[in-house]
Design a protein around this motif. Structure first.
Motif, PDB file in Angstrom:
ATOM      1  N   ASP A 163       0.843  -1.135   0.358  1.00 14.78           N
ATOM      2  CA  ASP A 163      -0.110  -0.136   0.346  1.00 14.78           C
ATOM      3  C   ASP A 163       0.756   1.377  -0.313  1.00 14.78           C
ATOM      4  OD1 ASP A 163       1.134  -0.650   2.423  1.00 14.78           O
ATOM      5  OD2 ASP A 163      -0.687  -0.153   3.531  1.00 14.78           O
ATOM      6  N   SER A 164       2.024   1.171   0.139  1.00 15.99           N
ATOM      7  CA  SER A 164       2.849   2.846  -0.579  1.00 15.99           C
ATOM      8  C   SER A 164       4.173   2.446  -0.437  1.00 15.99           C
ATOM      9  CB  SER A 164       2.837   2.680   1.256  1.00 15.99           C
ATOM     10  OG  SER A 164       4.129   1.710   1.845  1.00 15.99           O
ATOM     11  N   SER A 165       5.193   3.358  -0.845  1.00 18.64           N
ATOM     12  CA  SER A 165       6.378   3.222  -1.675  1.00 18.64           C
ATOM     13  C   SER A 165       7.043   4.083  -0.992  1.00 18.64           C
ATOM     14  CB  SER A 165       6.341   3.661  -2.725  1.00 18.64           C
ATOM     15  OG  SER A 165       5.768   2.795  -3.782  1.00 18.64           O
ATOM     16  N   THR A 166       7.910   4.007  -0.570  1.00 19.23           N
ATOM     17  CA  THR A 166       9.488   4.922   0.018  1.00 19.23           C
ATOM     18  C   THR A 166      10.426   5.148  -0.912  1.00 19.23           C
ATOM     19  OG1 THR A 166       8.440   4.601   2.519  1.00 19.23           O
ATOM     20  CG2 THR A 166      10.465   5.661   2.422  1.00 19.23           C
ATOM     21  N   ALA A 167      10.946   6.827  -0.572  1.00 19.60           N
ATOM     22  CA  ALA A 167      12.081   6.609  -1.539  1.00 19.60           C
ATOM     23  C   ALA A 167      13.739   7.088  -0.897  1.00 19.60           C
ATOM     24  CB  ALA A 167      11.828   7.967  -2.425  1.00 19.60           C
ATOM     25  N   PHE A 168      14.449   6.603  -1.091  1.00 22.17           N
ATOM     26  CA  PHE A 168      15.562   6.822   0.022  1.00 22.17           C
ATOM     27  C   PHE A 168      17.092   7.857  -1.525  1.00 22.17           C
ATOM     28  CE2 PHE A 168      13.397   3.782   1.797  1.00 22.17           C
ATOM     29  CZ  PHE A 168      13.353   4.020   3.447  1.00 22.17           C
ATOM     30  N   LEU A 169      17.324   8.570  -1.127  1.00 22.67           N
ATOM     31  CA  LEU A 169      18.667   9.005  -1.407  1.00 22.67           C
ATOM     32  C   LEU A 169      20.489   8.372  -1.033  1.00 22.67           C
ATOM     33  CD1 LEU A 169      20.642  10.561  -2.944  1.00 22.67           C
ATOM     34  CD2 LEU A 169      20.288  12.862  -1.737  1.00 22.67           C
ATOM     35  N   ASN A 170      20.683   7.639  -1.634  1.00 20.62           N
ATOM     36  CA  ASN A 170      21.665   6.877  -1.014  1.00 20.62           C
ATOM     37  C   ASN A 170      23.042   7.294  -1.582  1.00 20.62           C
ATOM     38  OD1 ASN A 170      20.690   3.961   0.263  1.00 20.62           O
ATOM     39  ND2 ASN A 170      19.647   4.494  -2.178  1.00 20.62           N
ATOM     40  N   VAL A 171      23.863   7.974  -1.084  1.00 22.66           N
ATOM     41  CA  VAL A 171      25.677   8.188  -1.377  1.00 22.66           C
ATOM     42  C   VAL A 171      26.485   7.108  -0.686  1.00 22.66           C
ATOM     43  CG1 VAL A 171      27.502  10.405  -1.654  1.00 22.66           C
ATOM     44  CG2 VAL A 171      24.584  10.811  -1.075  1.00 22.66           C
ATOM     45  N   LEU A 172      27.475   7.063  -2.143  1.00 19.73           N
ATOM     46  CA  LEU A 172      28.449   6.481  -1.732  1.00 19.73           C
ATOM     47  C   LEU A 172      30.472   6.665  -1.404  1.00 19.73           C
ATOM     48  CD1 LEU A 172      27.340   3.298  -3.873  1.00 19.73           C
ATOM     49  CD2 LEU A 172      27.179   3.433  -1.800  1.00 19.73           C
ATOM     50  N   ASP A 173      31.153   6.523  -1.263  1.00 24.27           N
ATOM     51  CA  ASP A 173      32.783   6.693  -1.414  1.00 24.27           C
ATOM     52  C   ASP A 173      32.822   5.968  -2.049  1.00 24.27           C
ATOM     53  OD1 ASP A 173      35.673   7.077  -1.189  1.00 24.27           O
ATOM     54  OD2 ASP A 173      34.843   8.238   0.660  1.00 24.27           O
ATOM     55  N   LEU A 174      33.110   6.500  -3.591  1.00 29.55           N
ATOM     56  CA  LEU A 174      33.927   5.401  -4.663  1.00 29.55           C
ATOM     57  C   LEU A 174      35.907   5.148  -4.070  1.00 29.55           C
ATOM     58  CD1 LEU A 174      32.509   6.900  -7.446  1.00 29.55           C
ATOM     59  CD2 LEU A 174      31.482   4.584  -7.084  1.00 29.55           C
ATOM     60  N   ASN A 175      35.906   5.589  -3.232  1.00 27.40           N
ATOM     61  CA  ASN A 175      37.661   5.188  -3.079  1.00 27.40           C
ATOM     62  C   ASN A 175      37.098   4.072  -2.190  1.00 27.40           C
ATOM     63  OD1 ASN A 175      39.381   6.355  -4.318  1.00 27.40           O
ATOM     64  ND2 ASN A 175      38.696   8.857  -3.243  1.00 27.40           N
ATOM     65  N   THR A 176      36.566   4.428  -0.672  1.00 27.23           N
ATOM     66  CA  THR A 176      36.329   2.978   0.832  1.00 27.23           C
ATOM     67  C   THR A 176      35.281   2.846  -0.248  1.00 27.23           C
ATOM     68  OG1 THR A 176      35.330   4.492   1.317  1.00 27.23           O
ATOM     69  CG2 THR A 176      37.487   4.904   1.790  1.00 27.23           C
ATOM     70  N   GLY A 177      34.641   2.360  -1.223  1.00 23.24           N
ATOM     71  CA  GLY A 177      33.369   1.689  -0.673  1.00 23.24           C
ATOM     72  C   GLY A 177      32.420   1.229   0.331  1.00 23.24           C
TER      73      GLY A 177
END
Length: 352
Positions: free
Chosen positions: A112-126
């Motif tokens: 009955d619902s959808s929740t959005a998330f913003l994800n940010v990664l460090d590409l050097n440390t993974g």
């Protein structure tokens, strides 16, 4: 999350195209990965590890949820993308040279619902730097150019489909560290509605084309309807919160050269023959370039191949284009057309 290093010289061959007039350089098949960004002569690399003219490219494999970073010497680094079970991703951006961050959206859907998330990664440390909940939204996307030059902000497109005939969108500029909304534009904002759009008959989604400090350019893309090769686009002053319409930035296949202010894009010249797409892609038979003075010139034409991608190369001295063969509609297996990557000079009209 893990990182593995290998060598993949063939990527350097594909991406390191030189200026050879209008000659086709290499043919390649459509793969499962998407080119996100490349640092090199075409961008401002001051202060970054690509300042000497070295480029790097990022590829995102949505099937394996893996980012691959390839340097000019062929050195390859793989980073696994963390994803919560039951969430799906849409879109990804990597920072400009010197900003080794990636950002992407994920959506968790229940009955009955959808929740959005913003994800940010460090590409050097993974490692995951931040994960911010964006609210109850049906769809969330981070466009390839949606990270600010300093990497401290990300522009996130959000769509909510609340019911039949009830649709809204929001473009939010998010502070990476705090998750706070710094700027927001929406389908009901007076700045936007006063300008009107040619796509008023469609539901639309905002798509970021350029993020330069306090300036953001976005196009409006029809939502779940027929494809369009060009849509409306707007230049948003984030400091003064003003919005103006801008030409050509709504082209779906576009590249920008910051050093000269030029745009290059794929387009249709309906006065010339064009290939058969055989699928849901725009019919483009030319490549055009617009200078900072808004003068437009055509630099490439093909009546047998469709242009599906354009990029400035060699520090802006030349252009590369990805072409797909015209479809044979009598073929029992449509969608099997060959593709090829070509480099072209910028001044003459040339083609196949």
């Amino acid at each position: 999350m893990t990182q593995n290093k290998n060598r993949l010289p063939v990527i350097g061959l594909i991406l390191g195209i030189g200026l050879i007039g209008c000659t086709a350089i290499v043919a390649l098949g459509i793969a499962a990965f998407v080119l996100l960004s490349a640092g090199g002569d075409d961008n401002d690399d001051s202060g970054s590890d690509t300042a000497a003219g070295q480029w790097r490219a990022y590829l995102y494999n949505m099937s394996s949820q893996e980012i691959v970073r390839v340097n000019e010497d062929g050195d390859e680094t793989r980073v696994n993308v963390p994803l919560v079970e039951g969430e799906f991703t849409e879109g990804m951006a990597v920072g400009q040279p010197g900003v080794d961050r990636a950002a992407f959206c994920s959506v968790r859907t229940t009955d009955d619902s959808s929740t959005a998330f913003l994800n940010v990664l460090d590409l050097n440390t993974g490692t995951q730097i931040q994960r911010h909940e964006m609210g109850s939204m049906s769809f969330c996307r981070v466009a390839p150019n949606a990270i600010s030059p300093s990497g401290d902000r990300v522009a996130v497109a959000l769509v909510d489909v609340a019911g039949q005939g009830d649709f809204s969108w929001r473009l939010s500029v998010i502070d990476v560290d705090s998750g706070a909304t710094v700027n927001a534009m929406s389908s009901t904002d007076p700045q936007f509605t006063a300008l009107g759009t040619e796509t008023d008959r469609f539901s639309i989604m905002p798509d970021v084309r350029l993020f330069e400090h306090d300036r953001l350019i976005f196009a409006v893309i029809p939502w779940q309807t027929e494809g369009m090769s060009t849509t409306d686009a707007f230049d948003w002053d984030l400091t003064n919160n003003t919005l103006v319409r801008v030409p050509q930035w709504g082209s779906l296949m576009l590249d920008y050269l910051p050093s000269t202010g030029e745009l290059a894009w794929a387009d249709l010249d309906d006065s010339r023959p064009a290939g058969q797409p055989g699928g849901p892609i725009p019919v483009n038979n030319v490549v055009r370039v617009m200078g900072a003075n808004n003068e437009v010139r055509t630099v490439y034409y093909s009546g047998d191949w469709l242009v599906v991608g354009v990029e400035f190369i060699d520090g802006g001295q030349a252009l590369a284009a990805l072409l797909i063969e015209s479809a044979d509609l009598s073929n029992a297996e449509p969608g099997q057309q060959a593709t090829k990557l070509i480099a072209m000079a910028r001044s003459p009209i040339c083609g196949t």
